[in-house]
Enzyme design. Structure first.
Site, PDB file in Angstrom:
ATOM      1  N   ASP A 355       0.811  -1.218   0.000  1.00  0.00           N
ATOM      2  CA  ASP A 355       0.000   0.000   0.000  1.00  0.00           C
ATOM      3  C   ASP A 355       0.845   1.268   0.000  1.00  0.00           C
ATOM      4  O   ASP A 355       2.000   1.260   0.407  1.00  0.00           O
ATOM      5  CB  ASP A 355      -0.922   0.012   1.235  1.00  0.00           C
ATOM      6  CG  ASP A 355      -0.138  -0.075   2.536  1.00  0.00           C
ATOM      7  OD1 ASP A 355       0.747  -0.952   2.629  1.00  0.00           O
ATOM      8  OD2 ASP A 355      -0.393   0.724   3.454  1.00  0.00           O
ATOM      9  N   GLU A 356       0.230   2.319  -0.500  1.00  0.00           N
ATOM     10  CA  GLU A 356       0.721   3.692  -0.340  1.00  0.00           C
ATOM     11  C   GLU A 356       2.198   3.891  -0.686  1.00  0.00           C
ATOM     12  O   GLU A 356       2.966   4.418   0.116  1.00  0.00           O
ATOM     13  CB  GLU A 356       0.491   4.160   1.105  1.00  0.00           C
ATOM     14  CG  GLU A 356      -0.967   4.173   1.478  1.00  0.00           C
ATOM     15  CD  GLU A 356      -1.202   4.622   2.913  1.00  0.00           C
ATOM     16  OE1 GLU A 356      -2.085   5.457   3.121  1.00  0.00           O
ATOM     17  OE2 GLU A 356      -0.517   4.125   3.831  1.00  0.00           O
TER      18      GLU A 356
END
Ligand code: TNX
Length: 541
Positions: A355-356
């Site tokens: 993620d991210e």
């Protein structure tokens, strides 16, 4: 649903009134049956019809009647069939939940050798109940016998949790010499989703093994079956990796806010895994990469493209760190980490985060995720990634964990992958309840109990049908949480709401009914010492 309630609060009050009265009945006070019967109020249309006690998650079918009770006595024996070690273990587990005479353990014996007329609790494996799946069960309570039956031991474990919820909350585990009445009737039950998860972020703030086990205990009460441990992030690396010891020596030495941090030795991690397994909960380890890796980058210069380690990080920004995805040595590192953790983890999954990541191109990101996917598979595990991994080429068994409220999930849908749903605006337990909540974040909005409860997974993401949803998981990120009391304050009662979303059939769920049952759980939450949020939406008892 085979009946309706006029008013949930009335029912909840009646449940407790009934327990109180029945308790009195068993200790020599007026009998439960007859004119002194409790004022149970049900809608006129269903007067005399079956009704349920305050079970959470709501079972598929429950018919419990106040007309008779099973008097659970300190010496009521537990019988098992077949008499395997696992069945004895389950019986022992049940025995520990039931009240006992002080100083004496409950007798557990082989059903085959039990004398016929003797009242008891039977735990029975019955292959005919295979129609209820791997986790379904039937719990039949008559005035002289309780029979918990299931095709598989997991079903018996859930039957035990249901039976536990039919006991008055203060009865759990205590010593007593009097009988406790249990409503007679029948519960037939099985889960809607196979994945009923909770995630603990032990990276931003570390939780001691004993605290994790306490969370596991409470998950079991609500029939949750996956514990996802977020074991690494920018602020801390929390699992010993013998081939890379500085990950914990340095990378585990602090936490958000600059506190002491901590980590699990491999033995401690294995012990948590076993503790959870004994409660039919599978641990899913996550090592977040290529982003969320500052703690690792700080521990080994070679993981950085410029061979320079950053300082440890104790703030709460996200998206700034990444492993050096262009270096072969990075993949040797990933291989070592996955190999060591996979060897300690009997469950079939390894979560690689994903993620991210704000510092890589889409092509760099995809190359990394696809290589990690091969490594995970080479170590015998199926990969899970946060929904960003949907943009890469996924193996059919890879599971995508949907979290961003506005993510379309289009790429993963077109590849046919399955989903775990963790929509941040519904089940992110680190969101504040409302503007007055001291702990937590609010980027996905405030999440009161009703918001966490009142949604249907089948209609959440356009294009994702129920058949591609393996289940639901409630993450608890810990940027603002330090103690287990903090974690519990955000988790309860929303975790119970999410458990019902994951277990109970949609047509069996209604907010007014749930809040009444939840209200009746107040005394149980108090008895367990859980630091729960007294939501104004719930008429707590
Ligand atoms: C987003 S959810 C994150 C976490 C934060 C969380 C805080 C996800 C995959 N990433 O790193 O802790 O929000 O709510």
């Amino acid at each position: 649903m085979n009946f309706t309630l006029r008013d949930g609060k009335t029912l909840a009050t009646a449940v407790v009134a009934l327990f109180t009265l029945a308790l009195a009945a068993c200790s020599g006070a007026p009998a439960l049956r007859g004119e002194e019967g409790p004022p149970i109020e049900v809608a006129p249309a269903v007067a005399g019809a079956p009704w349920e006690a305050a079970l959470i998650p709501a079972p598929v079918h429950a018919r419990l009647t106040p007309a008779n009770v099973f008097p659970l006595r300190p010496r009521t024996a537990i019988h098992v069939k077949p008499a395997t070690p696992e069945m004895h273990r389950l019986a022992g587990f049940l025995g520990n939940l039931l009240p006992t005479a002080s100083g004496s353990a409950r007798v557990v014996s082989d059903l085959a050798s039990a004398s016929a007329g003797e009242p008891g609790i039977n735990l029975v494996i019955d292959p005919a109940l295979d129609t209820l799946g791997g986790e379904g069960y039937r719990l039949s309570i008559a005035s002289d016998r309780i029979v918990a039956a299931a095709a598989h031991p997991a079903g018996l474990f859930y039957a035990i949790q249901t039976l536990r919820q039919l006991l008055p909350p203060e009865a759990e585990g205590r010593a007593t010499n009097s009988a406790i009445p249990i409503l007679t009737g029948e519960v037939v039950d099985k889960p809607r989703f196979q994945w009923r998860g909770a995630m603990l972020d032990v990276s931003r703030h570390f939780l001691k093994p004993a605290d994790v086990k306490r969370y596991v205990d409470h998950m079991a009460l609500y029939k949750l079956n996956r514990l996802h441990l977020h074991l690494s992030d920018d602020q801390g690396w929390r699992i010993e990796i013998k081939s890379w010891p500085n990950l914990t020596a340095h990378g585990g030495s602090t936490a958000v806010g600059g506190g002491a941090g901590g980590f699990y030795t491999q033995a401690e991690y294995a012990d948590i895994v076993e503790y959870a397994r004994a409660r039919y909960i599978t641990v899913v380890p996550e090592i977040d990469m290529p982003g969320h890796t500052n703690a690792a980058l700080a521990s080994y210069p070679a993981l950085n493209c410029d061979d320079r380690s950053p300082a440890l990080y104790t703030g709460i920004r996200v998206g700034f760190s990444s492993l050096c995805v262009a270096r072969e040595s990075t993949y040797r590192f990933v291989d070592d980490v996955v190999r060591e953790i996979a060897a300690l983890t009997p469950g079939p999954w390894f979560h690689m985060g994903g993620d991210e990541v704000k510092t890589l191109s889409p092509a760099q990101y995809a190359t990394f995720v696809e290589r990690v996917q091969s490594i995970v598979r080479a170590h015998g595990k199926e990969m899970i990634g946060w929904d960003e991994v949907g943009a890469t080429r996924l193996h059919p068994t890879t599971i995508v964990q949907y979290w961003r409220p506005n993510a379309t999930a289009r790429d993963a849908i077109s590849q046919g992958n399955r989903f775990i749903l963790s929509p941040a605006d519904k089940v992110y337990l680190d969101m504040k309840y409302d503007s007055t909540t001291a702990l937590g974040l609010k980027w996905a909005g405030y999440i009161e109990v009703r918001t966490a409860y009142d949604w249907d997974p089948a209609t959440r993401i356009a294009g994702v049908r129920e058949s591609s949803i393996v289940g639901i998981e409630a993450p608890l990120w810990s940027e603002t949480l330090e103690t287990i009391a903090d974690f519990e304050h955000l988790a309860f009662p929303r975790l119970a709401a999410v458990a019902e979303v994951a277990w109970s059939p949609q047509q069996r769920r209604a907010w007014d009914d749930f809040r009444a049952r939840l209200a009746a759980h107040g005394p149980r939450l108090r008895a367990l010492g859980i630091n729960f949020y007294r939501s104004p939406q719930v008429p707590w008892m």
